[in-house]
Design a protein around this motif. Structure first.
Motif, PDB file in Angstrom:
ATOM      1  N   ARG A 207     -49.442  29.999  -6.376  1.00  0.00           N
ATOM      2  CA  ARG A 207     -50.462  30.987  -6.696  1.00  0.00           C
ATOM      3  C   ARG A 207     -51.149  31.473  -5.419  1.00  0.00           C
ATOM      4  NH1 ARG A 207     -55.088  28.342  -9.096  1.00  0.00           N
ATOM      5  NH2 ARG A 207     -53.527  27.054 -10.140  1.00  0.00           N
TER       6      ARG A 207
ATOM      7  N   GLU B 235     -53.577  34.695 -18.598  1.00  0.00           N
ATOM      8  CA  GLU B 235     -54.573  33.961 -19.377  1.00  0.00           C
ATOM      9  C   GLU B 235     -54.402  34.329 -20.837  1.00  0.00           C
ATOM     10  OE1 GLU B 235     -57.730  35.634 -17.331  1.00  0.00           O
ATOM     11  OE2 GLU B 235     -57.307  34.519 -15.503  1.00  0.00           O
ATOM     12  N   ASN B 236     -53.972  33.382 -21.610  1.00  0.00           N
ATOM     13  CA  ASN B 236     -53.658  33.715 -22.997  1.00  0.00           C
ATOM     14  C   ASN B 236     -54.779  33.341 -23.953  1.00  0.00           C
ATOM     15  OD1 ASN B 236     -53.457  31.022 -23.624  1.00  0.00           O
ATOM     16  ND2 ASN B 236     -51.261  30.966 -23.410  1.00  0.00           N
TER      17      ASN B 236
ATOM     18  N   THR C 160     -53.435  28.110 -19.416  1.00  0.00           N
ATOM     19  CA  THR C 160     -53.036  29.100 -18.434  1.00  0.00           C
ATOM     20  C   THR C 160     -51.520  29.114 -18.280  1.00  0.00           C
ATOM     21  OG1 THR C 160     -55.070  28.603 -17.281  1.00  0.00           O
ATOM     22  CG2 THR C 160     -53.435  29.849 -16.074  1.00  0.00           C
TER      23      THR C 160
ATOM     24  N   GLN D 119     -63.129  45.188  -7.899  1.00  0.00           N
ATOM     25  CA  GLN D 119     -62.045  44.709  -8.758  1.00  0.00           C
ATOM     26  C   GLN D 119     -60.967  44.009  -7.938  1.00  0.00           C
ATOM     27  OE1 GLN D 119     -60.569  47.541 -11.570  1.00  0.00           O
ATOM     28  NE2 GLN D 119     -58.475  46.754 -11.490  1.00  0.00           N
ATOM     29  N   LEU D 120     -60.592  42.810  -8.365  1.00  0.00           N
ATOM     30  CA  LEU D 120     -59.532  42.088  -7.660  1.00  0.00           C
ATOM     31  C   LEU D 120     -58.278  41.936  -8.513  1.00  0.00           C
ATOM     32  CD1 LEU D 120     -61.634  39.299  -5.903  1.00  0.00           C
ATOM     33  CD2 LEU D 120     -60.658  41.347  -4.865  1.00  0.00           C
ATOM     34  N   SER D 121     -58.459  41.744  -9.801  1.00  0.00           N
ATOM     35  CA  SER D 121     -57.281  41.612 -10.664  1.00  0.00           C
ATOM     36  C   SER D 121     -57.619  42.037 -12.084  1.00  0.00           C
ATOM     37  CB  SER D 121     -56.769  40.170 -10.662  1.00  0.00           C
ATOM     38  OG  SER D 121     -57.679  39.343 -11.348  1.00  0.00           O
ATOM     39  N   VAL D 122     -56.592  42.306 -12.839  1.00  0.00           N
ATOM     40  CA  VAL D 122     -56.768  42.727 -14.220  1.00  0.00           C
ATOM     41  C   VAL D 122     -55.918  41.848 -15.111  1.00  0.00           C
ATOM     42  CG1 VAL D 122     -56.663  44.652 -15.826  1.00  0.00           C
ATOM     43  CG2 VAL D 122     -56.947  45.097 -13.409  1.00  0.00           C
ATOM     44  N   ASN D 123     -56.432  41.539 -16.254  1.00  0.00           N
ATOM     45  CA  ASN D 123     -55.670  40.800 -17.248  1.00  0.00           C
ATOM     46  C   ASN D 123     -55.806  41.535 -18.585  1.00  0.00           C
ATOM     47  OD1 ASN D 123     -54.102  38.344 -17.564  1.00  0.00           O
ATOM     48  ND2 ASN D 123     -55.675  37.682 -18.998  1.00  0.00           N
ATOM     49  N   TYR D 124     -54.711  42.133 -19.003  1.00  0.00           N
ATOM     50  CA  TYR D 124     -54.750  42.888 -20.253  1.00  0.00           C
ATOM     51  C   TYR D 124     -53.906  42.123 -21.260  1.00  0.00           C
ATOM     52  CZ  TYR D 124     -54.972  47.188 -23.101  1.00  0.00           C
ATOM     53  OH  TYR D 124     -55.217  48.120 -24.079  1.00  0.00           O
TER      54      TYR D 124
ATOM     55  N   MET E 216     -59.724  42.044 -19.331  1.00  0.00           N
ATOM     56  CA  MET E 216     -60.611  41.333 -18.415  1.00  0.00           C
ATOM     57  C   MET E 216     -60.305  41.699 -16.975  1.00  0.00           C
ATOM     58  SD  MET E 216     -62.964  39.097 -17.739  1.00  0.00           S
ATOM     59  CE  MET E 216     -63.256  38.140 -19.223  1.00  0.00           C
TER      60      MET E 216
ATOM     61  N   LYS F 251     -61.229  40.887 -13.063  1.00  0.00           N
ATOM     62  CA  LYS F 251     -61.879  39.884 -12.228  1.00  0.00           C
ATOM     63  C   LYS F 251     -62.191  40.472 -10.870  1.00  0.00           C
ATOM     64  CE  LYS F 251     -60.236  35.634 -14.186  1.00  0.00           C
ATOM     65  NZ  LYS F 251     -59.850  34.264 -13.834  1.00  0.00           N
TER      66      LYS F 251
END
Lengths: 137, 137
Positions: free
Chosen positions: A57, A66-67, A72, A119-124, B125, B127
């Motif tokens: 990582r 991330e579910n 994880t 913004q550093l990352s997105v989780n959709y 989400m 981050k």
DNA sequence: TTTTTAATTGCAACAAGGTTGCAAGAACAA
DNA sequence: TTGTTCTTGCAACCTTGTTGCAATTAAAAA
């Protein structure tokens, strides 16, 4: 060997365990959790899997998926480095079989966020029922 | 009392603990985790908080916000019922102060998902670093 | 009101996911 | 070969959250 090449590209020393873990991720069609990897590799201690996933990582080799309530999950990035993560996509988590699917060709729509937030990352993540679980009922 | 009304609307019997927990959620400007609620309410046992949050969730009173590696957070739905959740929005999780922000007026763009998948909920989400943590450096 | 029944509470014990301390072993350079 | 660093595996631990159970409380019935 493909695995050694990938590790080399991310400046990670190739060890037997790391190659095995990487191969497991490569073979999987969907993101894997730490425990799924441990189950597939009974010879490798979970502490090694934990530390290896952290290393992968940190070197930008993995996507963290991330579910939700469960655990994880990790999947290999196709085209990302430590600095740039260009390979983000949408995931679908089936609440019945608990599998996570990647919607490779649907990229998350960019949105404009309020001023001042970096913004550093997105989780959709979409949750629902996958086709095979839907048909099974 | 507002709390009793909300509970009544969701067919939940009003008890002292439930009113306290609901009030805590009402007062908070950002989603709260179970432990944050326990910290604010030292008189209520965490098992009660756990069961209460489960109940609230089942009755469609809460949004579940999944912030990733850390813990599940909850926020009150403004306009949702058990059947219909019309109040979904985007969240921002600060990786430094670990707070989660709601972007109330930015609604998640709908996307078309592959055939056969049945969508039940969405979690969008982002981050990054929030304004106050950004300025603090 | 008294009795019966059901729901809620609080404690402790447990479970899952994951991390860490540490000693032993492997790899590697001088 | 010797010393140094990295990796491994075990056990112990931490965190988040849930569950069994007995005691209390609340509500319903008699």
């Amino acid at each position: 060997m493909v695995e050694e090449l990938i590790l080399q590209q991310h400046h990670i020393k190739a060890t037997a365990n790391r190659i095995t873990i990487l191969r497991t991720l490569l073979k999987s069609k969907h993101p894997l959790s730490m425990n799924e990897i441990c189950d597939r590799l009974e010879t490798v201690d979970k502490s090694v899997v934990s530390r290896t996933l952290t290393l992968f990582r940190e070197q930008g080799m993995l996507h963290v998926v991330e579910n939700g309530n469960e655990c994880t999950e990790y999947e290999l990035c196709k085209s990302s480095t430590k600095e740039h993560d260009t390979d983000q996509h949408i995931h679908f988590h089936c609440i019945i079989c608990k599998k996570t699917f990647c919607f490779e060709n649907v990229s998350p729509p960019g949105i404009s966020i309020p001023d001042g937030f970096k913004q550093l990352s997105v989780n959709y993540m979409i949750k629902g029922i996958c086709p095979s679980c839907k048909n099974a009922r």
